[in-house]
Design an enzyme around this catalytic site. Sequence first.
Site, PDB file in Angstrom:
ATOM      1  N   GLU A 304     -46.740  10.146  21.012  1.00  9.98           N
ATOM      2  CA  GLU A 304     -46.748  11.400  21.775  1.00  9.98           C
ATOM      3  C   GLU A 304     -48.030  11.517  22.608  1.00  9.98           C
ATOM      4  OE1 GLU A 304     -44.138  15.046  20.292  1.00  9.98           O
ATOM      5  OE2 GLU A 304     -46.188  15.250  19.593  1.00  9.98           O
ATOM      6  N   HIS A 333     -39.074  -8.642   4.319  1.00  6.25           N
ATOM      7  CA  HIS A 333     -37.687  -9.068   4.144  1.00  6.25           C
ATOM      8  C   HIS A 333     -36.767  -8.364   5.118  1.00  6.25           C
ATOM      9  CE1 HIS A 333     -38.610 -11.302   0.434  1.00  6.25           C
ATOM     10  NE2 HIS A 333     -39.603 -10.423   0.384  1.00  6.25           N
ATOM     11  N   LYS A 447     -36.034  20.484  24.796  1.00  8.99           N
ATOM     12  CA  LYS A 447     -36.209  21.829  24.206  1.00  8.99           C
ATOM     13  C   LYS A 447     -35.484  22.858  25.055  1.00  8.99           C
ATOM     14  CE  LYS A 447     -40.774  21.686  22.038  1.00  8.99           C
ATOM     15  NZ  LYS A 447     -42.143  22.178  22.146  1.00  8.99           N
TER      16      LYS A 447
HETATM   17  O1  PA5 Z   1     -48.357  17.175  18.446  1.00 10.12           O
HETATM   18  C1  PA5 Z   1     -47.780  18.186  18.814  1.00 10.12           C
HETATM   19  O2  PA5 Z   1     -48.354  19.104  19.423  1.00 10.12           O
HETATM   20  C2  PA5 Z   1     -46.317  18.406  18.501  1.00 10.12           C
HETATM   21  O3  PA5 Z   1     -45.726  17.300  17.927  1.00 10.12           O
HETATM   22  C3  PA5 Z   1     -46.168  19.608  17.568  1.00 10.12           C
HETATM   23  O4  PA5 Z   1     -46.845  19.366  16.382  1.00 10.12           O
HETATM   24  C4  PA5 Z   1     -44.696  19.902  17.256  1.00 10.12           C
HETATM   25  O5  PA5 Z   1     -43.943  19.999  18.416  1.00 10.12           O
HETATM   26  C5  PA5 Z   1     -44.594  21.218  16.494  1.00 10.12           C
HETATM   27  O6  PA5 Z   1     -45.219  22.224  17.219  1.00 10.12           O
HETATM   28  P1  PA5 Z   1     -45.606  23.611  16.580  1.00 10.12           P
HETATM   29  O7  PA5 Z   1     -46.736  23.409  15.647  1.00 10.12           O
HETATM   30  O8  PA5 Z   1     -46.009  24.467  17.747  1.00 10.12           O
HETATM   31  O9  PA5 Z   1     -44.393  24.117  15.904  1.00 10.12           O
END
Ligand code: PA5
Length: 479
Positions: A304, A333, A447
């Site tokens: 990410e 394996h 989203k």
């Molecule tokens: O790294 C990030 O910002 C995202 O992966 C969030 O952790 C994830 O989308 C969850 O977001 P939130 O904490 O706002 O629910």
Amino acid sequence: MGLRYNNRKWKESMRLRLDYNNMMAEFVGTKEGFTKKQIRENQSIIDTAYNLVQLRRGRTMMGWTELPYNQEEVVADVIATAKEVRKNCDYFVVLGIGGSALGPMAVFQALCHIHHNELPKSKRRAPKFYVEDNVDPERMQALLDVIVPERTIFNVVTKSGATSETMAQYLIIMNMLKEKLGDEAAQHVIATTSETKGNLIKIAKEEGLKTFFIPDGVGGRFSELCPVGLLPAAVLGIDIREMLAGAAYMDKICRNEKVFKNPALLLATFQYLAMKKGKNISVMMPYADGLKLIADWYCQLWAESLGKANDNAGFKVHCGQTPVKALGVTDQHSQVQLYTEGPFDKVTTFLAVDEYRTTFEISNGCENIPDVSFLGGHTMNELIQAERTATEYAMTVAKRLNHTIYLPQINPFTIGQLLFLFEMQTAYAGEMLKINTYDQPGVEGGKQATYALLGKRGFDEKREELANAPKKKVENMII
Ligand code: PA5
């Protein structure tokens, strides 16, 4: 009794080590490997990344760098709250997803008994622990089948307070608690969220929930060392001060401006140069079941943070490395055949443990079958180390880039170091790629389409766009 993490000698004995021999041309050949000269030729990129990280630390979205230092009050509150939770409940359930779930899961797996929930209460000495990070209805039902609401604390974790998955879980759980416990429902929910933004903080105030805050400059995937991870860890009886001390220790090491002395900077450099050579897969392969979910946590952090379409100047770069988790020896394996003979497109990070928390002897037997009896008298510890060394050797002979991070033991101090090392590596790599490490615009499309499909207000245009999307053709289906 003095705290071991204040003892210089103990800390040095617990220092993580990086062996990068098998990234070097000397070991994997000049086509695949790197020379020190090549690394020095990239010195200006390395220096720029180093300087930008130093400049930005503690500011904007790099607030996470200060978490080892600036949370004394928060830590005291977390520990006091955890003490109450441990006294009054038998089940602790985290409701969250992505960065709000992967860290708590990884630390739980690393620092608690592998079968924690199955242990009798007298041995567990902490509540049973569950992290609900999906909206699979079967999983929610399964959770409700095994917990006892009166004896459960739910920790709803969402920085934005807008994440549909987490908020859907919250709605279900709060409704269930109100039905079963009436006015006492709020005492069974702790919210971890932004202090100023989003819906959860509003809800928490209305409902009177106990609340912990995620600092503004701490994004989800960099949040394990704030209350997101600290509260679940403390509830489980993990020494969170030791974990933070480990992070601070690694932070100091990763501030060294000399690339060959700074493991995060060096690893970022190797991965950056490897990406330039088309090595677009980063395999994380711990040789310890306890570290299995650290690999999951790393996958989110690396994917990410670095998987981006545009660089900071707005040019299309479509960069990033696909992280893959593998478990040693299990995946020898399953995946190692590919890693040894498949495309030359991977860099493997092995995580090794010097001293496992137990020693297990392999019994003697089958004396008339030498292919089996040779194992007797050895320990499982020797077997797992031999298999790791052998796999590393085989991959190196096959000219596959790999390196090993050694943990002297698995404990809160070394886990704190490991988390911080990977966070710093990611920060340096992001600067080398000249991208925004801390956003995730690529997940917005999905989203918004979800909001439109479920009729959320303000998404009429998206709903129309979806209605006008090309219709799927039956001839492209096998039915
Ligand atoms: O790294 C990030 O910002 C995202 O992966 C969030 O952790 C994830 O989308 C969850 O977001 P939130 O904490 O706002 O629910």
